[in-house]
Design a protein around this motif. Sequence first.
Motif, PDB file in Angstrom:
ATOM      1  N   HIS A 140       0.833  -1.206   0.000  1.00 33.97           N
ATOM      2  CA  HIS A 140       0.000   0.000   0.000  1.00 33.97           C
ATOM      3  C   HIS A 140       0.870   1.260   0.000  1.00 33.97           C
ATOM      4  O   HIS A 140       0.589   2.228  -0.724  1.00 33.97           O
ATOM      5  N   TYR A 141       1.922   1.242   0.819  1.00 35.40           N
ATOM      6  CA  TYR A 141       2.799   2.406   0.917  1.00 35.40           C
ATOM      7  C   TYR A 141       3.957   2.375  -0.079  1.00 35.40           C
ATOM      8  O   TYR A 141       4.870   3.195  -0.001  1.00 35.40           O
ATOM      9  N   LYS A 142       3.910   1.418  -1.005  1.00 26.17           N
ATOM     10  CA  LYS A 142       4.874   1.344  -2.109  1.00 26.17           C
ATOM     11  C   LYS A 142       6.322   1.330  -1.619  1.00 26.17           C
ATOM     12  O   LYS A 142       7.175   2.098  -2.069  1.00 26.17           O
ATOM     13  N   ALA A 143       6.582   0.424  -0.678  1.00 28.32           N
ATOM     14  CA  ALA A 143       7.919   0.315  -0.069  1.00 28.32           C
ATOM     15  C   ALA A 143       8.835  -0.527  -0.961  1.00 28.32           C
ATOM     16  O   ALA A 143       9.140  -1.681  -0.661  1.00 28.32           O
ATOM     17  N   GLY A 144       9.272   0.062  -2.048  1.00 27.95           N
ATOM     18  CA  GLY A 144      10.114  -0.665  -2.999  1.00 27.95           C
ATOM     19  C   GLY A 144      11.503  -0.969  -2.493  1.00 27.95           C
ATOM     20  O   GLY A 144      12.224  -1.765  -3.109  1.00 27.95           O
ATOM     21  N   ASN A 145      11.908  -0.355  -1.390  1.00 34.72           N
ATOM     22  CA  ASN A 145      13.241  -0.621  -0.828  1.00 34.72           C
ATOM     23  C   ASN A 145      13.199  -1.670   0.279  1.00 34.72           C
ATOM     24  O   ASN A 145      14.153  -1.828   1.043  1.00 34.72           O
ATOM     25  N   LEU A 146      12.099  -2.407   0.373  1.00 35.65           N
ATOM     26  CA  LEU A 146      11.944  -3.454   1.387  1.00 35.65           C
ATOM     27  C   LEU A 146      11.995  -4.821   0.723  1.00 35.65           C
ATOM     28  O   LEU A 146      11.284  -5.081  -0.253  1.00 35.65           O
ATOM     29  N   VAL A 147      12.864  -5.705   1.248  1.00 36.68           N
ATOM     30  CA  VAL A 147      13.000  -7.075   0.734  1.00 36.68           C
ATOM     31  C   VAL A 147      12.776  -8.041   1.890  1.00 36.68           C
ATOM     32  O   VAL A 147      13.484  -7.988   2.899  1.00 36.68           O
ATOM     33  N   ALA A 148      11.806  -8.923   1.746  1.00 35.83           N
ATOM     34  CA  ALA A 148      11.571  -9.988   2.723  1.00 35.83           C
ATOM     35  C   ALA A 148      12.114 -11.292   2.170  1.00 35.83           C
ATOM     36  O   ALA A 148      11.967 -11.582   0.980  1.00 35.83           O
ATOM     37  N   ILE A 149      12.775 -12.055   3.012  1.00 39.55           N
ATOM     38  CA  ILE A 149      13.245 -13.395   2.649  1.00 39.55           C
ATOM     39  C   ILE A 149      12.586 -14.375   3.603  1.00 39.55           C
ATOM     40  O   ILE A 149      12.692 -14.212   4.826  1.00 39.55           O
ATOM     41  N   VAL A 150      11.900 -15.359   3.077  1.00 44.44           N
ATOM     42  CA  VAL A 150      11.273 -16.376   3.917  1.00 44.44           C
ATOM     43  C   VAL A 150      12.123 -17.634   3.869  1.00 44.44           C
ATOM     44  O   VAL A 150      12.327 -18.223   2.801  1.00 44.44           O
ATOM     45  N   ASP A 151      12.653 -18.025   5.024  1.00 43.96           N
ATOM     46  CA  ASP A 151      13.380 -19.293   5.128  1.00 43.96           C
ATOM     47  C   ASP A 151      12.335 -20.404   5.256  1.00 43.96           C
ATOM     48  O   ASP A 151      11.908 -20.749   6.354  1.00 43.96           O
ATOM     49  N   ALA A 152      11.923 -20.927   4.125  1.00 46.07           N
ATOM     50  CA  ALA A 152      10.841 -21.910   4.083  1.00 46.07           C
ATOM     51  C   ALA A 152      11.418 -23.314   4.230  1.00 46.07           C
ATOM     52  O   ALA A 152      11.596 -24.056   3.256  1.00 46.07           O
ATOM     53  N   ASN A 153      11.716 -23.684   5.492  1.00 45.90           N
ATOM     54  CA  ASN A 153      12.305 -25.008   5.740  1.00 45.90           C
ATOM     55  C   ASN A 153      11.258 -26.063   6.094  1.00 45.90           C
ATOM     56  O   ASN A 153      11.596 -27.217   6.344  1.00 45.90           O
ATOM     57  N   GLY A 154       9.999 -25.645   6.135  1.00 37.26           N
ATOM     58  CA  GLY A 154       8.915 -26.605   6.299  1.00 37.26           C
ATOM     59  C   GLY A 154       8.678 -27.101   7.710  1.00 37.26           C
ATOM     60  O   GLY A 154       7.843 -27.977   7.919  1.00 37.26           O
ATOM     61  N   SER A 155       9.395 -26.523   8.681  1.00 38.38           N
ATOM     62  CA  SER A 155       9.257 -27.037  10.042  1.00 38.38           C
ATOM     63  C   SER A 155       9.387 -25.898  11.042  1.00 38.38           C
ATOM     64  O   SER A 155      10.211 -24.997  10.864  1.00 38.38           O
ATOM     65  N   CYS A 156       8.570 -25.939  12.089  1.00 43.03           N
ATOM     66  CA  CYS A 156       8.677 -24.942  13.151  1.00 43.03           C
ATOM     67  C   CYS A 156       8.736 -25.661  14.494  1.00 43.03           C
ATOM     68  O   CYS A 156       8.763 -26.895  14.555  1.00 43.03           O
ATOM     69  N   GLY A 157       8.756 -24.887  15.570  1.00 40.35           N
ATOM     70  CA  GLY A 157       8.923 -25.492  16.886  1.00 40.35           C
ATOM     71  C   GLY A 157       7.821 -26.469  17.255  1.00 40.35           C
ATOM     72  O   GLY A 157       8.023 -27.373  18.076  1.00 40.35           O
ATOM     73  N   ASP A 158       6.642 -26.314  16.652  1.00 37.77           N
ATOM     74  CA  ASP A 158       5.510 -27.186  16.973  1.00 37.77           C
ATOM     75  C   ASP A 158       5.333 -28.337  15.983  1.00 37.77           C
ATOM     76  O   ASP A 158       4.372 -29.101  16.089  1.00 37.77           O
ATOM     77  N   GLY A 159       6.226 -28.446  14.994  1.00 33.16           N
ATOM     78  CA  GLY A 159       6.124 -29.531  14.024  1.00 33.16           C
ATOM     79  C   GLY A 159       6.131 -29.015  12.604  1.00 33.16           C
ATOM     80  O   GLY A 159       6.544 -27.877  12.341  1.00 33.16           O
ATOM     81  N   PRO A 160       5.699 -29.834  11.639  1.00 35.50           N
ATOM     82  CA  PRO A 160       5.649 -29.383  10.241  1.00 35.50           C
ATOM     83  C   PRO A 160       4.794 -28.121  10.109  1.00 35.50           C
ATOM     84  O   PRO A 160       3.670 -28.064  10.607  1.00 35.50           O
ATOM     85  N   THR A 161       5.338 -27.126   9.428  1.00 34.48           N
ATOM     86  CA  THR A 161       4.678 -25.826   9.349  1.00 34.48           C
ATOM     87  C   THR A 161       3.260 -25.933   8.812  1.00 34.48           C
ATOM     88  O   THR A 161       2.319 -25.326   9.345  1.00 34.48           O
ATOM     89  N   GLU A 162       3.089 -26.713   7.759  1.00 34.85           N
ATOM     90  CA  GLU A 162       1.773 -26.814   7.127  1.00 34.85           C
ATOM     91  C   GLU A 162       0.756 -27.528   8.018  1.00 34.85           C
ATOM     92  O   GLU A 162      -0.448 -27.292   7.899  1.00 34.85           O
ATOM     93  N   ASP A 163       1.210 -28.403   8.901  1.00 36.92           N
ATOM     94  CA  ASP A 163       0.290 -29.081   9.815  1.00 36.92           C
ATOM     95  C   ASP A 163      -0.211 -28.137  10.905  1.00 36.92           C
ATOM     96  O   ASP A 163      -1.356 -28.245  11.363  1.00 36.92           O
ATOM     97  N   VAL A 164       0.657 -27.238  11.328  1.00 39.00           N
ATOM     98  CA  VAL A 164       0.283 -26.300  12.384  1.00 39.00           C
ATOM     99  C   VAL A 164      -0.724 -25.277  11.849  1.00 39.00           C
ATOM    100  O   VAL A 164      -1.764 -25.019  12.461  1.00 39.00           O
TER     101      VAL A 164
END
Length: 250
Positions: A140-164
Motif C-alpha cells: 500500500h505504501y509502495k515500499a520498494g526498498n523493502l526485501v523480505a526473505i522467507v526461510d521456508a524449511n517446512g518445520s517450526c517449533g511445533d512440528g511441520p509448518t503446514e500441519d500447524v
Amino acid sequence: APMGHYSSSLSSAEILITLYHHVLRLRKGDPTWSDRDRFLLGKGHIGVALWPLFAELEFFPREWLDSFGGLDSKLTDHPDMLRTPGVDFSSGSLGHNLSVGLGMALASRIQKKDHRIYVLLGDGEMHEGQVWEAIMAASHYKAGNLVAIVDANGSCGDGPTEDVMSIEPLVQRFASFGWSCSEVDGHDPEVLMNAFSDAMTDSDTPSCIVARTLKGKGISFMEASPREWHLGSLGPQDLEQARQEIAESD
C-alpha cells in the motif's frame, strides 16, 4: 556453548552468508555507519548464526565468540540491539520485525536516503497475523526498498509448518498482496545472488524471496530430526560428528 537453535540456523546459513558477503551495503569495522543497508532477523532465535559473520566484519572482537551463551555475554541466543554491535533491531518474539523493517523503509524514503531494508522471516513466523498486516501495508505504501526473505524449511517449533497452520502457496499469497515474489533454492548462493539482484530494482513494489531450505542442512542427524534439534543441547559426541560431516562436505 551446549545450547542453541541449530537446525534453524543451518537452514539459513547460505542466505545469511550471501547477504553479508555480497548483498548488504556495509562498512567493515563500522557497524553504525549511517549509510549502511539494514538487516532485521525476524526468526530471532538464530542469532548464533550471525555472530561469526559479525566477527569477520570486525563489528566486535573475535574473542567474543567464545563467550556465547554465558550469563553476561554480549552474544545471546536472540539478537539484542542494546548489547551487540551490528544488530539493527532486537528480535526473539516472532512476528514484529517485518513491521519494523517497513517503518525503516518508509523512514529512509522520508529522509531521502537510499537504504535497502532486508528482513529474514521463518515460515513458522508466517503464522503470525502481524506479518500479514505488514505485507499488506508495504505494498500500500509502495515500499520498494523493502526485501523480505522467507526461510521456508517446512518445520517450526511445533512440528511441520503446514500441519500447524497452512501458509502455502507463499509466492501466490505475497503476489496477491501486491509484492514481487520469487521462489529459489535457499542453499544455492548463486541462485540467491540472482534473486537478490532481481529484487534490487528501483520500483515502488516490495520484494519477497521464498527460499526453500532444509532444516539442519549439512548434518545428517539434524536433517533426520529437525524438530528435536530446533533447540537442543549438543553433546561432545554430537559435536564431533557434526564437525566431521561439515569437514567432509568441504
